[in-house]
Design a protein around this motif. Structure first.
Motif, PDB file in Angstrom:
ATOM      1  N   ARG A   3       0.837  -1.202   0.000  1.00 31.54           N
ATOM      2  CA  ARG A   3       0.000   0.000   0.000  1.00 31.54           C
ATOM      3  C   ARG A   3       0.867   1.246   0.000  1.00 31.54           C
ATOM      4  O   ARG A   3       1.923   1.281   0.614  1.00 31.54           O
ATOM      5  N   HIS A   5       0.455   5.108   1.184  1.00 31.06           N
ATOM      6  CA  HIS A   5      -0.372   6.004   1.984  1.00 31.06           C
ATOM      7  C   HIS A   5       0.028   7.438   1.649  1.00 31.06           C
ATOM      8  O   HIS A   5       1.206   7.784   1.714  1.00 31.06           O
ATOM      9  N   TRP A  52      -4.011   4.576  -0.321  1.00 30.75           N
ATOM     10  CA  TRP A  52      -4.898   5.153   0.686  1.00 30.75           C
ATOM     11  C   TRP A  52      -4.569   6.632   0.800  1.00 30.75           C
ATOM     12  O   TRP A  52      -3.422   7.000   1.030  1.00 30.75           O
ATOM     13  N   HIS A  54      -5.136   9.863   2.953  1.00 23.97           N
ATOM     14  CA  HIS A  54      -5.557  10.287   4.288  1.00 23.97           C
ATOM     15  C   HIS A  54      -5.621  11.814   4.344  1.00 23.97           C
ATOM     16  O   HIS A  54      -4.952  12.492   3.595  1.00 23.97           O
TER      17      HIS A  54
END
Length: 71
Positions: A3, A5, A52, A54
């Motif tokens: 992943r 981020h 992802w 954020h």
């Protein structure tokens, strides 16, 4: 699963950055600021299974999403 981020920015008070770092350590991923990600070429996504994003959904985060979706 690897992943990536993406967080708004790095600073000592940024709890989002700290949470993203913990998540990235767990899955062997990495954390980048939206500014660094947006300035990089598309090869930054090589080997990444999930991204992802954020933080506060401001223009930098939207730009990162469009970059991911268009790669």
């Amino acid at each position: 699963m690897r992943r990536l981020h993406i967080v708004p920015e790095v600073n000592a008070a940024n709890g989002v950055w700290k949470v993203a770092e913990m998540l990235a350590r767990a899955d062997g991923g990495r954390v980048l600021t939206a500014k660094v990600f947006n300035a990089a070429d598309d090869s930054i996504l090589d080997g990444v299974d999930e991204v992802w994003v954020h933080g506060f959904w401001l223009p930098k985060e939207w730009k990162a999403c469009f970059k991911v979706l268009s790669a």
